[in-house]
Structures are given as structure tokens and as C-alpha cells.
Write an enzyme that holds these catalytic residues in place. Structure first.
Site, PDB file in Angstrom:
ATOM      1  N   GLY A  46       0.674  -1.201   0.124  1.00 43.53           N
ATOM      2  CA  GLY A  46       0.096   0.042   0.097  1.00 43.53           C
ATOM      3  C   GLY A  46       0.763   1.265  -0.049  1.00 43.53           C
ATOM      4  O   GLY A  46       2.109   1.220   0.317  1.00 43.53           O
ATOM      5  N   GLN A  51       2.978   9.977   1.828  1.00 40.24           N
ATOM      6  CA  GLN A  51       3.882   9.404   1.849  1.00 40.24           C
ATOM      7  C   GLN A  51       4.933   9.822   0.841  1.00 40.24           C
ATOM      8  O   GLN A  51       6.193   9.711   0.878  1.00 40.24           O
ATOM      9  CB  GLN A  51       3.837   7.983   1.949  1.00 40.24           C
ATOM     10  CG  GLN A  51       3.496   7.268   3.188  1.00 40.24           C
ATOM     11  CD  GLN A  51       3.205   5.704   2.838  1.00 40.24           C
ATOM     12  OE1 GLN A  51       2.103   5.346   2.516  1.00 40.24           O
ATOM     13  NE2 GLN A  51       4.406   4.962   3.724  1.00 40.24           N
ATOM     14  N   CYS A  93       6.167  -0.463   7.231  1.00 42.55           N
ATOM     15  CA  CYS A  93       5.596   0.871   6.792  1.00 42.55           C
ATOM     16  C   CYS A  93       6.840   1.203   5.752  1.00 42.55           C
ATOM     17  O   CYS A  93       7.934   1.498   6.506  1.00 42.55           O
ATOM     18  CB  CYS A  93       5.487   1.865   7.842  1.00 42.55           C
ATOM     19  SG  CYS A  93       4.750   3.359   7.298  1.00 42.55           S
ATOM     20  N   LEU A  94       6.510   1.716   4.719  1.00 47.07           N
ATOM     21  CA  LEU A  94       7.811   2.103   3.625  1.00 47.07           C
ATOM     22  C   LEU A  94       8.193   3.484   4.228  1.00 47.07           C
ATOM     23  O   LEU A  94       9.503   3.830   3.903  1.00 47.07           O
ATOM     24  CB  LEU A  94       7.221   2.410   2.521  1.00 47.07           C
ATOM     25  CG  LEU A  94       6.642   0.855   1.574  1.00 47.07           C
ATOM     26  CD1 LEU A  94       6.168   1.519   0.403  1.00 47.07           C
ATOM     27  CD2 LEU A  94       7.909  -0.001   1.513  1.00 47.07           C
ATOM     28  N   HIS A 135      -4.189   1.310   8.002  1.00 50.63           N
ATOM     29  CA  HIS A 135      -2.830   1.913   8.010  1.00 50.63           C
ATOM     30  C   HIS A 135      -2.717   3.111   7.155  1.00 50.63           C
ATOM     31  O   HIS A 135      -1.975   4.215   7.549  1.00 50.63           O
ATOM     32  CB  HIS A 135      -1.948   0.525   7.564  1.00 50.63           C
ATOM     33  CG  HIS A 135      -0.318   1.266   7.539  1.00 50.63           C
ATOM     34  ND1 HIS A 135       0.674   0.672   8.568  1.00 50.63           N
ATOM     35  CD2 HIS A 135       0.360   1.890   6.731  1.00 50.63           C
ATOM     36  CE1 HIS A 135       1.882   1.174   8.283  1.00 50.63           C
ATOM     37  NE2 HIS A 135       1.444   1.880   7.212  1.00 50.63           N
ATOM     38  N   GLU A 136      -3.157   2.927   5.968  1.00 50.96           N
ATOM     39  CA  GLU A 136      -3.002   4.026   4.872  1.00 50.96           C
ATOM     40  C   GLU A 136      -4.103   5.094   5.233  1.00 50.96           C
ATOM     41  O   GLU A 136      -3.427   6.455   4.879  1.00 50.96           O
ATOM     42  CB  GLU A 136      -3.578   3.533   3.580  1.00 50.96           C
ATOM     43  CG  GLU A 136      -2.687   2.249   3.031  1.00 50.96           C
ATOM     44  CD  GLU A 136      -1.192   2.568   3.129  1.00 50.96           C
ATOM     45  OE1 GLU A 136      -0.682   3.490   3.071  1.00 50.96           O
ATOM     46  OE2 GLU A 136      -0.512   1.409   3.034  1.00 50.96           O
ATOM     47  N   HIS A 139      -2.114   7.194   7.730  1.00 51.06           N
ATOM     48  CA  HIS A 139      -1.163   8.318   6.852  1.00 51.06           C
ATOM     49  C   HIS A 139      -1.851   9.551   6.433  1.00 51.06           C
ATOM     50  O   HIS A 139      -1.363  10.667   6.634  1.00 51.06           O
ATOM     51  CB  HIS A 139      -0.506   7.535   5.670  1.00 51.06           C
ATOM     52  CG  HIS A 139       0.643   6.795   5.860  1.00 51.06           C
ATOM     53  ND1 HIS A 139       1.736   7.258   6.587  1.00 51.06           N
ATOM     54  CD2 HIS A 139       0.886   5.203   5.823  1.00 51.06           C
ATOM     55  CE1 HIS A 139       2.620   6.227   6.802  1.00 51.06           C
ATOM     56  NE2 HIS A 139       2.290   4.953   6.232  1.00 51.06           N
TER      57      HIS A 139
HETATM   58  O1  K1U Z   1       1.822   2.506   3.898  1.00 47.10           O
HETATM   59  C1  K1U Z   1       2.963   1.814   3.855  1.00 47.10           C
HETATM   60  O2  K1U Z   1       4.175   2.376   4.377  1.00 47.10           O
HETATM   61  C2  K1U Z   1       2.987   0.457   3.278  1.00 47.10           C
HETATM   62  C3  K1U Z   1       3.092  -0.644   3.911  1.00 47.10           C
HETATM   63  C4  K1U Z   1       1.396  -1.066   4.197  1.00 47.10           C
HETATM   64  C5  K1U Z   1       1.298  -2.139   5.289  1.00 47.10           C
HETATM   65  C6  K1U Z   1       1.902  -3.360   5.333  1.00 47.10           C
HETATM   66  C7  K1U Z   1       1.587  -4.108   6.588  1.00 47.10           C
HETATM   67  C8  K1U Z   1       0.444  -3.931   7.127  1.00 47.10           C
HETATM   68  C9  K1U Z   1      -0.142  -2.721   6.905  1.00 47.10           C
HETATM   69  C10 K1U Z   1       0.090  -1.736   5.967  1.00 47.10           C
HETATM   70  C11 K1U Z   1       3.754  -1.879   3.352  1.00 47.10           C
HETATM   71  O3  K1U Z   1       3.495  -2.231   2.363  1.00 47.10           O
HETATM   72  S1  K1U Z   1       5.143  -2.352   4.405  1.00 47.10           S
HETATM   73  C12 K1U Z   1       6.035  -3.519   3.513  1.00 47.10           C
HETATM   74  C13 K1U Z   1       5.247  -4.773   3.274  1.00 47.10           C
HETATM   75  O4  K1U Z   1       5.087  -5.101   1.923  1.00 47.10           O
HETATM   76  C14 K1U Z   1       4.884  -5.788   4.176  1.00 47.10           C
HETATM   77  C15 K1U Z   1       5.294  -5.654   5.267  1.00 47.10           C
HETATM   78  C16 K1U Z   1       4.686  -6.348   6.449  1.00 47.10           C
HETATM   79  C17 K1U Z   1       3.593  -7.387   6.278  1.00 47.10           C
HETATM   80  C18 K1U Z   1       3.131  -7.323   4.760  1.00 47.10           C
HETATM   81  C19 K1U Z   1       3.553  -6.348   3.927  1.00 47.10           C
HETATM   82 ZN    ZN Z   2       3.010   3.458   6.209  1.00 44.16          ZN
END
Ligand code: K1U
Ligand code: ZN
Length: 163
Positions: A46, A51, A93-94, A135-136, A139
Site C-alpha cells: 500500500g 508518503q 511501513c515504507l 494503516h493508509e 497516513h
Molecule cells: O503504507 C505503507 O507504508 C506501506 C506498508 C503497508 C502495510 C503493510 C503491512 C500492514 C499494513 C500496511 C507496506 O507495504 S510495508 C512492506 C510490506 O510489503 C509488508 C510488510 C509486512 C507485512 C506485509 C507487507
Molecule cells: Zn506506512
């Protein structure tokens, strides 16, 4: 398509509250496509406009295994349907690279959003989609994963990020 640069915690621009999208035009479509491209490039599931320093209410997502089901949510809003139904998930989270934290969120929500044509949609998502959309939307409100942690843990992550 352009790969956008992702703001990293503790950049204060991540704390801005995003404005509603009012213009459903070609610029918005280009931003959505650039955000999807950036999310795929960074291996995320996401990405929120905030971001990438674009402070309008737009989210892109792809939670499919084959990474071929892109979703775009404009002006998303949700209501919690059942406060007792909760889901714990280890979130990344990126904007906070290298940290994974278990966060508990409501699992039963009603979601409303618009697509790029301005058409309204609604759904009651479950599982990873529910976790990711909350989560998004956090943000877009200037809220980060680290805000769910203790001040001590948040400060440790902040100091590590500033090194
Ligand atoms: O919004 C962001 O920073 C992106 C984030 C989204 C997210 C991941 C996991 C749970 C809730 C929201 C990411 O994509 S982090 C990287 C990722 O691909 C990931 C990390 C942990 C679990 C699953 C995916
Ligand atoms: Zn995030």
C-alpha cells in the site's frame, strides 16, 4: 511513469492532514499511476499520498500474491461496525523502513471511497485489506505506525532513523 521519493519518519511532512480530492482529472490519474509504480518498486502492499508529499486523500494498494490487482481509493472513509472484533497484524511501513510492529485494529469496518472517475463505492473488507486500509488512512490523517507504540520505543526508532 515516475518513481516518487518516499518521506521517511521523522520527517514533519508525514504529520500533515491530507485534503479531500476535489478534482478528478488527468493529474490525479497520473499521480495514482506513479504511486502504484512506486509501491511495486518498493515491494509495498500500500501507499498513501502523504508518503510521497502529495497531501490529498488518495491511497493505492495491491494485496494480491501475484501483484496484479491494483486498487485505488480516493477520499476513503470508514466506520467501525463492531468494536469487539479485533485483528492483530505485524505491520511494516515504507516510511519507517526496517521496523515491523504488531498492531491491533478493528476487523469489522464499513468502507466508502471513490474511484478515479468520481464513482462512489462501498464494501465491508476483512483481513489484510482491513488492516492495510486503516494503516493508509492513518497516513492521510498524519498518523504513523510508531504512534501505536510506547514513547520509549518510538523514541528509539526516531533516534535510529536520525543516525
Ligand atoms: O503504507 C505503507 O507504508 C506501506 C506498508 C503497508 C502495510 C503493510 C503491512 C500492514 C499494513 C500496511 C507496506 O507495504 S510495508 C512492506 C510490506 O510489503 C509488508 C510488510 C509486512 C507485512 C506485509 C507487507
Ligand atoms: Zn506506512
Amino acid at each position: 511513469m515516475t518513481i516518487l521519493s518516499i518521506l521517511k519518519f521523522p520527517d514533519p511532512r508525514l504529520r500533515k492532514v491530507a485534503d479531500p480530492v476535489v478534482k478528478f482529472d488527468n493529474n490525479l490519474e497520473k499521480m495514482a499511476n506513479d504511486m502504484l509504480h512506486t509501491m511495486y518498486e518498493e515491494n509495498g502492499i500500500g501507499l498513501a499520498g502523504s508518503q510521497v508529499d502529495f497531501h490529498q486523500r488518495i491511497i493505492v494498494m495491491d494485496i494480491s500474491e501475484d501483484r496484479n490487482e491494483p486498487k485505488i481509493f480516493i477520499n476513503p472513509e470508514f466506520k467501525i461496525l463492531d468494536n469487539k472484533s479485533l485483528l492483530s497484524f505485524e505491520e511494516g511501513c515504507l516510511s519507517v523502513p526496517g521496523e515491523l510492529e504488531e498492531i491491533t485494529r478493528p476487523d469489522n469496518i464499513h468502507l466508502v471511497w471513490y474511484d478515479l472517475s468520481g464513482v462512489r463505492h462501498e464494501d465491508t473488507p476483512t483481513g489484510l485489506l482491513t488492516v492495510c486500509i486503516q494503516h493508509e488512512i492513518d497516513h492521510l490523517e498524519g498518523k504513523l505506525m510508531v504512534d501505536y507504540l510506547s514513547p520509549l520505543k518510538r523514541d528509539r526508532i526516531r533516534k535510529k532513523a536520525l543516525k
